[in-house]
Design an enzyme around this catalytic site. Structure first.
Site, PDB file in Angstrom:
ATOM      1  CD  GLN A 103      33.585   8.936 -43.212  1.00 55.75           C
ATOM      2  OE1 GLN A 103      34.579   8.449 -42.294  1.00 55.75           O
ATOM      3  NE2 GLN A 103      33.015  10.103 -42.660  1.00 55.75           N
ATOM      4  CG  HIS A 105      38.728   5.526 -44.543  1.00 56.27           C
ATOM      5  ND1 HIS A 105      38.527   6.820 -44.212  1.00 56.27           N
ATOM      6  CD2 HIS A 105      37.745   4.964 -43.744  1.00 56.27           C
ATOM      7  CE1 HIS A 105      37.415   6.975 -43.253  1.00 56.27           C
ATOM      8  NE2 HIS A 105      36.812   5.770 -42.872  1.00 56.27           N
ATOM      9  CD  GLU A 122      35.979   2.459 -40.744  1.00 56.64           C
ATOM     10  OE1 GLU A 122      35.088   3.171 -40.431  1.00 56.64           O
ATOM     11  OE2 GLU A 122      37.273   3.543 -40.771  1.00 56.64           O
ATOM     12  CG  HIS A 180      32.432   3.960 -44.603  1.00 54.43           C
ATOM     13  ND1 HIS A 180      33.420   3.769 -45.219  1.00 54.43           N
ATOM     14  CD2 HIS A 180      32.615   4.466 -43.468  1.00 54.43           C
ATOM     15  CE1 HIS A 180      34.277   4.401 -44.701  1.00 54.43           C
ATOM     16  NE2 HIS A 180      34.238   4.703 -43.401  1.00 54.43           N
ATOM     17  NE  ARG A 200      33.658  15.568 -43.995  1.00 55.30           N
ATOM     18  CZ  ARG A 200      34.927  16.373 -43.846  1.00 55.30           C
ATOM     19  NH1 ARG A 200      35.043  17.640 -44.388  1.00 55.30           N
ATOM     20  NH2 ARG A 200      35.368  16.208 -42.645  1.00 55.30           N
TER      21      ARG A 200
END
Length: 326
Positions: A103, A105, A122, A180, A200
């Site tokens: 996936q 972001h 993150e 990642h 995804r």
């Protein structure tokens, strides 16, 4: 108005197709009702999944409600000016009993263009890893849109992705835009921007118990991917006991590690931010003003921005992630 104090929260558990039982067995959250608990959201202001205070006179209040009432006293002046009532970070523990989907972001700019609020950068701190466990982070070769698209179309995406063996104590920074995934056998703490937007790309051809595949977001992901390849995907840091050790310093959050077996005093007088303690090993007492709390592995504590001095006194050798916005 009563004085703010360090806040503890009730976790929110997320059922995932790839989840396991480590959040129950290793982190001691045996009250989780889920068989396949993939995530425990231990500090969240996300609408519909906001964590609720469990200690003190604010017990029963949701995090976002507290930001609305206490504003800069809770989160810091500059943070409140930027984010308003939105708490800017989400803290969770993840148990990958099976591989997560590959996936990506969006970053802040793309998320804003798509009406999604902020992006999602993150970082991961590995609490436990079974022998041979690995993650996917970024590409293993120079990459561009054309080559990437060809590998995706031929169902060979995995061949161009970078894999890293992991062990307890490893740190990985995953900025928005980096492809990642977690492999099986990993328990980690994740610090991230407050966003639940995930594109995804590949889900290992899995189907659910009804024979249905999960939705992919190939077109949405394409504009989000950062195709650059850094020198290293792993975050290196010094392992020094009874010192505060820098891990990640990004525009979205700063994370440091406190590895200690004796009392440590923290001075936050000059810090214009809340502080989050994420206990990743051991147990410690935390004294802040007239408040005294204990914190054990798998728990978090939110220190309000008005706090000046905090004393951490470990019961046993302990490790805590210290998170704030700088």
């Amino acid at each position: 108005m009563n004085e703010l104090y360090p806040l503890k929260f009730k976790p929110i558990f997320k059922d995932k197709i790839w989840g396991g039982d480590k959040i129950k067995t290793i982190l001691g959250m045996d009250y989780s009702p889920l068989k396949n608990c993939g995530e425990a959201w231990v500090l969240s202001g996300i609408s519909g999944s906001g964590t609720i205070v469990t200690n003190g006179f604010l017990r029963g209040n949701e995090l976002r409600e507290l930001v609305e009432v206490y504003m800069e006293d809770l989160v810091g002046e500059s943070t409140f000016e930027k984010f308003g009532d939105e708490f800017p970070l989400l803290i969770k523990f993840i148990d990958s009993n099976d591989s997560l989907s590959i996936q990506v972001h969006p970053d802040d700019a793309l998320a804003a263009r798509r009406g999604l609020g902020n992006g999602k950068s993150e970082m991961w701190y590995i609490l436990e890893a079974e022998p041979g466990a690995e993650i996917i982070s970024g590409f293993n070769q120079k990459m561009n849109v054309k080559t990437y698209s060809e590998f995706v179309e031929n169902n060979k995406l995995v061949e161009i992705l970078n894999k890293e063996k992991v062990q307890k104590g490893d740190v990985f920074n995953i900025p928005a835009g980096r492809i990642h995934a977690l492999g099986p056998g990993i328990l980690l703490a994740e610090i991230q921007q407050s966003s639940d937007t995930t594109y995804r790309i590949y889900d290992w051809d899995r189907v659910d118990d009804k024979g249905k595949s999960r939705e992919l977001h190939l077109d949405l992901a394409l504009d989000a991917i950062d195709f650059s390849v850094p020198d290293s995907y792993r975050t290196s840091y010094e392992k020094i006991q009874n010192k505060t050790i820098p891990l990640v310093n990004s525009p979205h959050f700063t994370t440091r590690l406190i590895d200690f077996d004796k009392a440590i005093r923290k001075d936050y007088t000059e810090l214009d931010s809340f502080v989050i303690y994420v206990c990743v090993e051991g147990m410690t007492k935390i004294e802040c003003g007239s408040s005294l709390e204990s914190l054990k592995k798998g728990e978090v504590l939110l220190i309000p921005a008005t706090a000046a001095q905090v004393i951490l006194s470990p019961n046993i050798e302990s490790k805590i992630l210290e998170v704030f916005i700088s």
